[in-house]
Design a protein around this motif. Structure first.
Motif, PDB file in Angstrom:
ATOM      1  N   SER A 259      33.326  27.675   9.251  1.00 25.43           N
ATOM      2  CA  SER A 259      33.277  29.250   8.102  1.00 25.43           C
ATOM      3  C   SER A 259      35.150  29.724   8.956  1.00 25.43           C
ATOM      4  O   SER A 259      35.932  29.221   9.707  1.00 25.43           O
ATOM      5  N   VAL A 260      35.613  29.888   7.570  1.00 23.80           N
ATOM      6  CA  VAL A 260      36.683  30.373   7.187  1.00 23.80           C
ATOM      7  C   VAL A 260      37.578  31.742   7.451  1.00 23.80           C
ATOM      8  O   VAL A 260      37.945  31.971   8.775  1.00 23.80           O
ATOM      9  N   ASP A 261      36.215  32.395   8.043  1.00 23.58           N
ATOM     10  CA  ASP A 261      35.920  34.012   8.441  1.00 23.58           C
ATOM     11  C   ASP A 261      36.134  33.790  10.187  1.00 23.58           C
ATOM     12  O   ASP A 261      37.336  35.026  10.759  1.00 23.58           O
ATOM     13  N   ALA A 262      34.969  32.792  10.441  1.00 20.06           N
ATOM     14  CA  ALA A 262      35.504  31.870  12.029  1.00 20.06           C
ATOM     15  C   ALA A 262      36.896  31.793  12.308  1.00 20.06           C
ATOM     16  O   ALA A 262      37.682  32.110  13.426  1.00 20.06           O
TER      17      ALA A 262
ATOM     18  N   ARG B   7      44.698  34.418   4.688  1.00 16.84           N
ATOM     19  CA  ARG B   7      44.310  35.345   5.118  1.00 16.84           C
ATOM     20  C   ARG B   7      45.230  35.812   6.209  1.00 16.84           C
ATOM     21  O   ARG B   7      45.511  36.159   6.892  1.00 16.84           O
TER      22      ARG B   7
ATOM     23  N   ALA C  18      41.831  29.843   5.754  1.00 17.13           N
ATOM     24  CA  ALA C  18      41.642  30.921   6.644  1.00 17.13           C
ATOM     25  C   ALA C  18      43.453  31.085   7.131  1.00 17.13           C
ATOM     26  O   ALA C  18      44.486  31.642   7.455  1.00 17.13           O
TER      27      ALA C  18
ATOM     28  N   LYS D 115      43.833  34.370  14.532  1.00 13.47           N
ATOM     29  CA  LYS D 115      44.775  35.384  14.857  1.00 13.47           C
ATOM     30  C   LYS D 115      44.775  36.153  15.337  1.00 13.47           C
ATOM     31  O   LYS D 115      45.460  36.802  16.306  1.00 13.47           O
TER      32      LYS D 115
ATOM     33  N   ASN E 253      39.202  24.820   4.960  1.00 14.83           N
ATOM     34  CA  ASN E 253      38.487  25.752   5.480  1.00 14.83           C
ATOM     35  C   ASN E 253      40.901  26.822   5.800  1.00 14.83           C
ATOM     36  O   ASN E 253      40.709  27.715   6.011  1.00 14.83           O
TER      37      ASN E 253
ATOM     38  N   PHE F   4      39.912  31.788  11.193  1.00 14.18           N
ATOM     39  CA  PHE F   4      41.063  33.302  10.682  1.00 14.18           C
ATOM     40  C   PHE F   4      41.079  33.660  12.102  1.00 14.18           C
ATOM     41  O   PHE F   4      41.635  34.203  12.392  1.00 14.18           O
ATOM     42  N   GLU F   5      39.556  34.430  12.844  1.00 14.24           N
ATOM     43  CA  GLU F   5      39.364  35.195  13.626  1.00 14.24           C
ATOM     44  C   GLU F   5      40.571  33.862  14.688  1.00 14.24           C
ATOM     45  O   GLU F   5      41.236  35.499  15.960  1.00 14.24           O
TER      46      GLU F   5
END
Length: 753
Positions: free
Chosen positions: A297-300, A334, A331, A306, A327, A302-303
């Motif tokens: 997951s790109v969102d996961a 972002r 990420a 981060k 991925n 990235f988080e």
């Protein structure tokens, strides 16, 4: 405002068993002790008060209600032992005094005889409280009869009785006999064999200090218990490691740091990511994360990245180094949008290793390597042949290790070329002709190979084509100095060397295509170009104008790493002093130091006249280019991500991994020359193709006596990068084809290719 309590490490000089069950804290100017079970803090009374608290002995301290029963019992026994010990001490003193009676009588007689000659001397009367046979030192002026104040404990001039020679077998170590040393070594070996500890554990920099500490404590030292190792010792180790890491963190403000995300797959198939923070002071392990459901997951992802950046402090982070994949790329994009003052770069070591693997697959290179490997396997599986080889090479080993399998193949070929004459002398010697192995088919092949000019010519060509890439790989994996100032130059030199070796474009382009495919323009980080620009060794070797790609990379770094536009303008003005070598940059010392000092050190010494540019240069040149952390073997990383776990035990395991990783990272920088044996099981992963026979084991002559092997004399492997390696700087950096090959390909793609 009350001061924050500060934990103080409990030193090894604290021998009382109660120290294992408490913590020492400093609050303001006062030092206090805290029970680790109930948390009660004691402002006075010392360790004895803690012991009474744990033992449940009423009077001076409240009883601990949470202490384990076995600990309470041991504390009570310790308190009882103090009383018994005092009684025994008094009895021993009395016995020592009685044993000294004959010697004292002899001394008294001597004093009496001397008194007859020198009448000015008088005997010192002995206090009745100590005993008529006790003695005390006399003043130099003479024995003056005077009262002596009684002191508690044993008189200082009374030595303990000598111990018997058979009190303890290890107690004879001071004699330095070979037998005593062998007994100790056998005891160490027996322990390692019993618990299955890898034998290269003795290479740890902490091994000899442990031996010294045990020896200094004397015989009959009681070792730590299982609960000690996972209790107070581990807790103190965490404090020690954190204290050491504070020095690293203090350097981040000056040099910046790189976050390294090392992804790997565990034995159970989990995807784990270990995070490290690199700076020139050293690399520290931060934490490990189970990313099995994150990397997809790109969102996961990235988080996750981060959160790590925020934990370290975005003002310190120059770059985040990750694996390369769709991925990670998404990420990373972002991440740089969220934090516009840092870069995301791929791991250079992985890409360069893939280049070496691709080159090794080329047919003629693969054939040459396999022929050399077949001979090496024969040598390393027969003790008589291996001993003969080491005899003719002066103890030098045939195989040279490296960080990866492909790199080890090429460095071994290079080492074989350096030993060419020795190997030829071996297969043409009378000793070899008389050897029973010399008539075997594989032995005939070995003789033909070592006497073949074509084989050696192919080896030399392979070395010339791959040596620059092997050097870069060693550079980016080095523990000694950061590689950011060298990676761009290394890639340029690799392509330049291949072009000069093969000359014709149709010959060198296949190798260039391999490099460009693995190191496409997405890997040309502005940090790499800026590192090249800011390295005086390379910058002042440029003939003509600086290439646009290099200058653009430098300007990108100024804009991203220096958000203050006023400071950006100052840096632009200071760039002219660097380009023109004016001020301190033009000193004769500075010119000589371009090739001897590492780039960041050079700027720190001679960049005082350009403070803003110097600060930026040091922060860029102080970064690494790889995610290499340390050997993960035997570190129970996966245990902290298990499904079945107790919360308290999970924290204990996490602390254990934290200590193990960081201790290993600290000794990586100290342990540069590691003892090396090519046939060792510990080295099989990278050297299997050189030492392991594919056929089943079969030995007609019984030549499997490993104890008869002669050990290599030069049996250490040093893969450290040094800045004084030959570079061929006189050639400059003016080959436009090297710069533009990737651009031409991109233009073809844009035109519908």
């Amino acid at each position: 405002m009350a001061s924050t309590p500060e934990f103080i490490p409990i030193g090894s000089q604290k021998h009382d068993p109660a120290w294992k069950h408490c913590q020492m804290i400093k609050c303001g100017d006062r030092t206090q002790l805290k029970c680790i079970y109930c948390g009660k803090v004691f402002s006075g009374g010392g360790i004895h008060r803690i012991k009474e608290h744990l033992a449940g002995q009423k009077g001076n301290a409240a009883s601990c209600l949470r202490v384990h029963a076995d600990v309470r019992l041991s504390m009570q026994q310790s308190l009882d032992g103090v009383v018994v010990k005092k009684k025994k001490k008094k009895q021993k003193i009395a016995e020592d005094i009685r044993n000294l009676a004959p010697a004292i009588n002899k001394v008294e007689n001597t004093f009496v005889n001397q008194n007859e000659v020198d009448s000015g001397l008088q005997l010192l009367s002995l206090p009745n409280a100590v005993g008529s046979n006790s003695c005390f030192p006399a003043k130099e002026e003479g024995f003056i009869k005077s009262p002596v104040r009684r002191k508690r404990g044993r008189p200082k001039n009374i030595s303990p009785p000598p111990t018997t020679s058979d009190a303890h077998p290890i107690g004879k170590l001071n004699s330095g006999t070979l037998k005593a040393k062998d007994q100790v070594h056998m005891a160490i070996g027996r322990f390692l064999y019993d618990v299955g500890v890898p034998l290269d554990a003795v290479n740890s920099i902490y091994f000899q200090p442990m031996i010294d500490a045990i020896a200094s404590a004397g015989p009959a030292l009681e070792g730590p218990s299982y609960h000690d190792l996972r209790g107070w010792i581990l807790k103190n180790a965490v404090v020690e490691v954190n204290t050491a890491l504070e020095r690293f963190k203090a350097a981040w403000g000056r040099t910046g740091c790189s976050i390294m995300a090392d992804e790997f797959t565990s034995e159970t198939g989990k995807t784990l990511i270990s995070f490290f923070i690199y700076c020139p002071e050293g690399t520290m392990f931060l934490k490990s994360v189970d990313a099995s459901y994150i990397v997809t997951s790109v969102d996961a992802l990235f988080e996750l990245l981060k959160g790590v950046v925020e934990e370290v402090g975005v003002r310190h982070v120059i770059q985040v180094i990750t694996n390369y994949g769709e991925n990670y790329t998404a990420a990373a994009n972002r991440l740089t949008e969220a934090f516009p003052t840092m870069f995301c770069t791929p791991c250079a070591a992985r890409r360069i290793n893939l280049m070496l693997e691709d080159i090794e697959k080329l047919e003629w290179i693969n054939t040459t390597t396999e022929r050399a490997q077949s001979i090496s396997k024969f040598i390393h599986n027969h003790s008589a042949v291996l001993n003969m080889m080491r005899k003719h090479t002066g103890g030098k080993e045939l195989i040279q290790p490296n960080n990866t399998r492909s790199a080890a193949n090429f460095t071994t070929l290079q080492n074989m070329v350096s030993l060419k004459e020795n190997l030829r002398a071996m297969v043409t010697s009378q000793e070899w002709l008389d050897c029973p192995y010399s008539k075997k088919p594989i032995s005939v092949q070995m003789t033909d190979l070592f006497c073949s000019q074509t084989f050696w010519s192919h080896c030399i060509t392979i070395i010339r084509l791959t040596q620059p890439l092997v050097r870069i790989l060693r550079m980016v994996d080095s523990n000694k100095k950061p590689a950011m100032g060298f990676i761009y130059e290394g890639m340029y030199r690799a392509k330049e060397t291949i072009k000069k070796e093969l000359k014709k474009k149709e010959d060198y382009m296949p190798y260039w295509n391999i490099i460009d495919w693995r190191w496409d323009r997405r890997f040309h980080s502005p940090l790499h170009a800026a590192g090249f620009f800011l390295n005086p060794r390379f910058f002042y070797s440029i003939q003509g104008d600086v290439h646009t790609e290099v200058m653009s990379g430098m300007l990108d770094c100024i804009e991203r790493l220096v958000p203050d536009i006023k400071i950006q303008d100052k840096i632009n003005k200071e760039l002219s002093s660097y380009k023109n070598a004016s001020g301190d940059f033009g000193r004769k010392m500075a010119i000589r130091a371009r090739n001897s000092l590492f780039p960041a050190d050079w700027w720190s010494t001679y960049g005082g006249g350009c403070p803003n540019l110097t600060r930026l240069a040091i922060r860029i040149l102080s970064q690494t280019c790889s995610t290499s952390g340390c050997n993960r073997d035997l570190i129970p990383v996966e245990h902290i991500h298990g499904q079945k776990r107790n919360r308290l035990e999970h924290q204990r395991l996490y602390d254990l991994v934290f200590v193990q990783y960081n201790l290993r990272l600290q000794q990586r920088k100290l342990l540069r020359n590691k003892p090396f044996d090519p046939i060792s099981h510990d080295n099989i992963d990278h050297l299997e193709d050189w030492v392991v026979e594919k056929e089943p084991f079969f030995e007609e002559n019984g030549d499997l006596d490993w104890i008869a092997l002669d050990q290599p004399i030069t049996n250490t492997a040093n893969s450290e990068f040094t800045s004084d390696e030959p570079e061929g700087l006189d050639t400059g950096f003016d080959d436009e084809e090297i710069y533009n090959i990737g651009i031409d390909e991109e233009e073809d793609d844009d035109n519908g290719g």
